[in-house]
Design an enzyme around this catalytic site. Structure first.
Site, short mmCIF file in Angstrom:
data_model
loop_
_atom_site.label_atom_id
_atom_site.label_comp_id
_atom_site.label_asym_id
_atom_site.label_seq_id
_atom_site.Cartn_x
_atom_site.Cartn_y
_atom_site.Cartn_z
N ASN A 9 0.87 -1.18 0.00
CA ASN A 9 0.00 0.00 0.00
C ASN A 9 0.90 1.22 0.00
OD1 ASN A 9 -1.79 2.05 0.49
ND2 ASN A 9 -2.29 1.44 2.58
N TRP A 10 1.03 1.82 -1.18
CA TRP A 10 1.96 2.96 -1.30
C TRP A 10 1.40 4.23 -0.66
CZ3 TRP A 10 3.91 2.71 -7.14
CH2 TRP A 10 4.63 1.53 -7.31
N LYS A 11 0.15 4.23 -0.32
CA LYS A 11 -0.51 5.43 0.24
C LYS A 11 -0.27 6.61 -0.72
CE LYS A 11 0.13 3.44 4.76
NZ LYS A 11 0.05 3.60 6.18
N HIS A 98 -9.51 1.04 5.03
CA HIS A 98 -8.20 1.23 5.67
C HIS A 98 -8.36 2.15 6.89
CE1 HIS A 98 -4.07 2.55 6.34
NE2 HIS A 98 -3.73 1.41 5.75
N GLU A 100 -6.71 4.57 7.96
CA GLU A 100 -6.55 6.00 7.72
C GLU A 100 -7.84 6.60 7.18
OE1 GLU A 100 -2.97 5.60 5.44
OE2 GLU A 100 -1.96 5.01 7.28
N GLU A 172 -5.62 -5.19 10.58
CA GLU A 172 -4.67 -4.08 10.76
C GLU A 172 -4.97 -3.36 12.07
OE1 GLU A 172 -2.67 -3.03 6.84
OE2 GLU A 172 -4.28 -1.61 7.15
N GLY A 178 2.07 2.09 10.79
CA GLY A 178 3.00 3.21 10.63
C GLY A 178 3.67 3.63 11.92
N SER A 217 3.22 -2.31 10.53
CA SER A 217 4.67 -2.29 10.80
C SER A 217 5.35 -3.62 10.49
CB SER A 217 4.95 -1.86 12.25
OG SER A 217 4.45 -0.55 12.46
N GLY A 238 2.71 -1.19 4.34
CA GLY A 238 2.76 0.25 4.06
C GLY A 238 4.19 0.69 3.83
N GLY A 239 4.80 1.27 4.87
CA GLY A 239 6.14 1.87 4.75
C GLY A 239 7.16 0.97 4.08
C1 PEP Z 1 -0.88 0.04 6.02
O1 PEP Z 1 -0.90 1.21 5.71
O2 PEP Z 1 -1.77 -0.73 5.62
C2 PEP Z 1 0.23 -0.42 6.85
C3 PEP Z 1 0.18 -1.62 7.33
O3 PEP Z 1 1.25 0.47 7.07
P1 PEP Z 1 2.68 0.14 7.76
O4 PEP Z 1 3.18 -1.15 7.17
O5 PEP Z 1 3.54 1.30 7.42
O6 PEP Z 1 2.43 -0.01 9.23
#
Ligand code: PEP
Length: 259
Positions: A9-11, A98, A100, A172, A178, A217, A238-239
């Site tokens: 997930n590049w956001k 999600h 966010e 999640e 994040g 994470s 994500g990251g």
């Molecule tokens: C996400 O945005 O779905 C996510 C899991 O982010 P991260 O891996 O950065 O925690």
């Protein structure tokens, strides 16, 4: 046997040249790993980059996903994008609900809106990645399972699936996204087992075909232990999906699970 899925997930990150470079490095990295049919890999760029990303992954095994969708098929909804439009780009997946979008952005999506989006995704032949997860306060109050039960039921109410591969759930925990603080493998497994039990109640044996991803994470150094849990079928990343070496490291951990 469920094939692990690793979805990035590049956001709202990476401009077009950087996204293309990343795809190119992942593509050549995948050639050196024995991925074949063992692990599925997907990237979810910002919506405006879906078409160019589709072109960049063409001829590779990498799949495309969107990060959001609007539930109506067309009409006066300025700035929104329908499931049918997303499907036109060649995307297979769409992330829905999600954290966010539930908790951070704009007017905060509720479970009814999330449900309408899941329905819209199915209407257009997309596979929803339905995200569910508790906040830190909910976890501290011992409400984790209740939250997961409610979000799963609300998201999927009245829906039927022909195949378990038409649906993906992502657990999640909001406190892990994040933050650098991942759920332990035991916390992930108990949440995933709870979600699978909920899916079994609703869909019977189809539940055993539905992939439940862990997100929060995930990094190359914790992925293998988390993915090693019986009900964890890969990750929503994500990251760590923004850099080829960490994303490929996580794919390697999924390959270890696939055996
Ligand atoms: C996400 O945005 O779905 C996510 C899991 O982010 P991260 O891996 O950065 O925690």
């Amino acid at each position: 046997m469920r094939r692990p899925l690793v979805a990035g997930n590049w956001k709202m990150n990476l401009d077009l040249p950087r996204g293309r470079d990343l795809i190119e490095t992942i593509r050549s990295g995948l050639e050196t790993l024995d991925v074949r049919e063992r692990v599925e890999v997907a990237v979810c760029p910002p919506e405006i980059y879906l078409f160019p990303t589709a072109a960049a992954i063409s001829g590779t095994a990498i799949r495309l996903g969107a990060q959001n969708v609007y539930h109506e098929p067309s009409g006066a909804f300025t700035g929104e994008v329908s499931a049918e439009m997303i499907a036109e780009t060649g995307a297979r997946y769409v992330i829905i609900g999600h954290s966010e979008r539930r908790h951070t952005i704009g007017h905060h999506e509720d479970d009814r809106m999330i449900h309408l989006k899941v329905r819209a995704a199915r209407r257009a032949g997309l596979t929803p990645i339905l995200c569910v997860g508790e906040t830190l306060d909910e976890r501290k109050a011992g409400q984790t399972f209740d939250v997961l039960t409610f979000q799963l039921a609300a998201g999927l109410v009245g829906l039927a699936f022909k195949s378990g591969s038409d649906l993906v759930i992502a657990y999640e925990p909001v406190w892990a996204i994040g933050t650098g603080q991942n759920a332990t493998s035991a916390q992930a497994q108990e949440a995933h087992a709870h979600l699978r039990a909920g899916l079994r109640e609703k869909f019977g044996r189809l539940a055993d075909e539905v992939r439940i991803l862990y997100g929060g994470s995930v990094k190359p150094d914790n992925a293998e232990e988390i993915f090693g849990q019986p009900d964890v079928d890969g990750g929503l990343i994500g990251g760590a999906s923004l850099k080829a070496d960490s994303f490929l490291g996580i794919i390697r951990a999924a390959l270890a699970k696939a055996g």
